[in-house]
Design an enzyme around this catalytic site. Sequence first.
Site, PDB file in Angstrom:
ATOM      1  N   ASP A  67       0.808  -1.315   0.161  1.00 34.80           N
ATOM      2  CA  ASP A  67       0.012  -0.056   0.163  1.00 34.80           C
ATOM      3  C   ASP A  67       0.613   1.291  -0.038  1.00 34.80           C
ATOM      4  O   ASP A  67       2.314   1.283   0.037  1.00 34.80           O
ATOM      5  CB  ASP A  67      -0.878  -0.004   1.209  1.00 34.80           C
ATOM      6  CG  ASP A  67      -0.318  -0.259   2.348  1.00 34.80           C
ATOM      7  OD1 ASP A  67       0.908  -0.199   2.485  1.00 34.80           O
ATOM      8  OD2 ASP A  67      -0.779  -0.595   3.427  1.00 34.80           O
ATOM      9  N   ASN A 134      -7.310  -1.812  14.528  1.00 32.63           N
ATOM     10  CA  ASN A 134      -8.449  -2.199  14.182  1.00 32.63           C
ATOM     11  C   ASN A 134      -8.646  -3.283  13.248  1.00 32.63           C
ATOM     12  O   ASN A 134      -9.844  -3.842  12.672  1.00 32.63           O
ATOM     13  CB  ASN A 134      -8.943  -0.878  13.446  1.00 32.63           C
ATOM     14  CG  ASN A 134      -8.490  -0.666  12.154  1.00 32.63           C
ATOM     15  OD1 ASN A 134      -7.447  -1.330  11.623  1.00 32.63           O
ATOM     16  ND2 ASN A 134      -8.965   0.124  11.523  1.00 32.63           N
ATOM     17  N   HIS A 136      -6.897  -4.024  10.491  1.00 38.35           N
ATOM     18  CA  HIS A 136      -6.985  -3.953   9.056  1.00 38.35           C
ATOM     19  C   HIS A 136      -5.602  -4.769   8.584  1.00 38.35           C
ATOM     20  O   HIS A 136      -4.758  -4.938   9.400  1.00 38.35           O
ATOM     21  CB  HIS A 136      -6.731  -2.432   8.573  1.00 38.35           C
ATOM     22  CG  HIS A 136      -5.580  -1.679   8.906  1.00 38.35           C
ATOM     23  ND1 HIS A 136      -5.529  -0.136   8.912  1.00 38.35           N
ATOM     24  CD2 HIS A 136      -4.232  -1.964   9.325  1.00 38.35           C
ATOM     25  CE1 HIS A 136      -4.239   0.043   9.141  1.00 38.35           C
ATOM     26  NE2 HIS A 136      -3.468  -0.893   9.568  1.00 38.35           N
ATOM     27  N   GLU A 141      -9.627  -1.573   5.658  1.00 36.35           N
ATOM     28  CA  GLU A 141     -10.013  -1.213   6.779  1.00 36.35           C
ATOM     29  C   GLU A 141     -11.296  -1.667   7.008  1.00 36.35           C
ATOM     30  O   GLU A 141     -11.864  -2.306   5.980  1.00 36.35           O
ATOM     31  CB  GLU A 141     -10.328   0.312   6.659  1.00 36.35           C
ATOM     32  CG  GLU A 141      -9.145   1.127   6.382  1.00 36.35           C
ATOM     33  CD  GLU A 141      -8.289   1.490   7.552  1.00 36.35           C
ATOM     34  OE1 GLU A 141      -8.203   0.613   8.395  1.00 36.35           O
ATOM     35  OE2 GLU A 141      -7.673   2.534   7.700  1.00 36.35           O
TER      36      GLU A 141
HETATM   37  P1  PGA Z   1       2.455  -1.060  12.762  1.00 34.93           P
HETATM   38  O1  PGA Z   1       1.244  -1.018  11.638  1.00 34.93           O
HETATM   39  O2  PGA Z   1       3.317  -2.140  12.112  1.00 34.93           O
HETATM   40  O3  PGA Z   1       3.212   0.197  12.900  1.00 34.93           O
HETATM   41  O4  PGA Z   1       1.654  -1.385  14.093  1.00 34.93           O
HETATM   42  C1  PGA Z   1       0.486  -2.264  11.234  1.00 34.93           C
HETATM   43  C2  PGA Z   1      -0.452  -1.727  10.414  1.00 34.93           C
HETATM   44  O5  PGA Z   1      -1.163  -1.057  10.589  1.00 34.93           O
HETATM   45  O6  PGA Z   1      -0.614  -2.859   9.585  1.00 34.93           O
END
Ligand code: PGA
Length: 238
Positions: A67, A134, A136, A141
């Site tokens: 992404d 959350n 994702h 999302e």
């Molecule tokens: P993070 O993010 O590794 O910074 O916790 C993971 C994500 O949002 O997929």
Amino acid sequence: MKKIVCDNYDEMCRAAADQYVEQLKQKPNSVLGLATGSTPIGLYDELVKRNGEGKIDFSRAHAFNLDEYHPIKQNHPQSYKTFMDEHLFNKVKFASTRIPNGEATDPEAECDKYNADLEAAGGLDLLLLGIGTNGHIGFNEPAVSYPLDSYLVKLSADTLESNSRFFTDGEEQPTTALTMGIGQILAARKILLMISGAGKAEISKKLFEGKLHTDVPACFLLLHPNVTLIIDKAANGD
Ligand code: PGA
């Protein structure tokens, strides 16, 4: 889902790096799906180290990132292009690298091109994923329905809040992004999911229930036949 519980984050990164050594031994020209965020940083450091020691070679491998924010300048300090250059691509030679273009004036056309490029490369052999608080994966999302291929997504309030820590005052934080879709994720031949820290314990518990919570996108991984989860004790709730 195969689960490897590690004492701490450093051990997780070494265990994940072992998976790459094995993958590239089996298929030096693997197509690797890569992730950003804080979770993979230690893994990338370990891969850079092992590459320097001659223990792993990415020179025939192809990278496709999950992404990218949109719109964002490629050279913006918080773009995922900048992240990947700083943590991996400037330090390790790949045959090719591809990140959704955050500068594309026509995001739908960029997604179509991304889908075509990924298909032309033969799809993902090994896809690295983190998980948001959350639930994702990539920037998929929680939603009522999920596109299968790459798409432009509106970031959730949760994600904007958790990622705001990376944007300094005065830097405008994008509210939309380009992400691989759930179908592309599930089409990867192998998935490596890394989860670290007590802050991820609650969402991990949802995943471990073994139910398809459709408001937790990571639960779709329960449908995939070849997922290895590398998790530390803190996130595992131990
Ligand atoms: P993070 O993010 O590794 O910074 O916790 C993971 C994500 O949002 O997929």
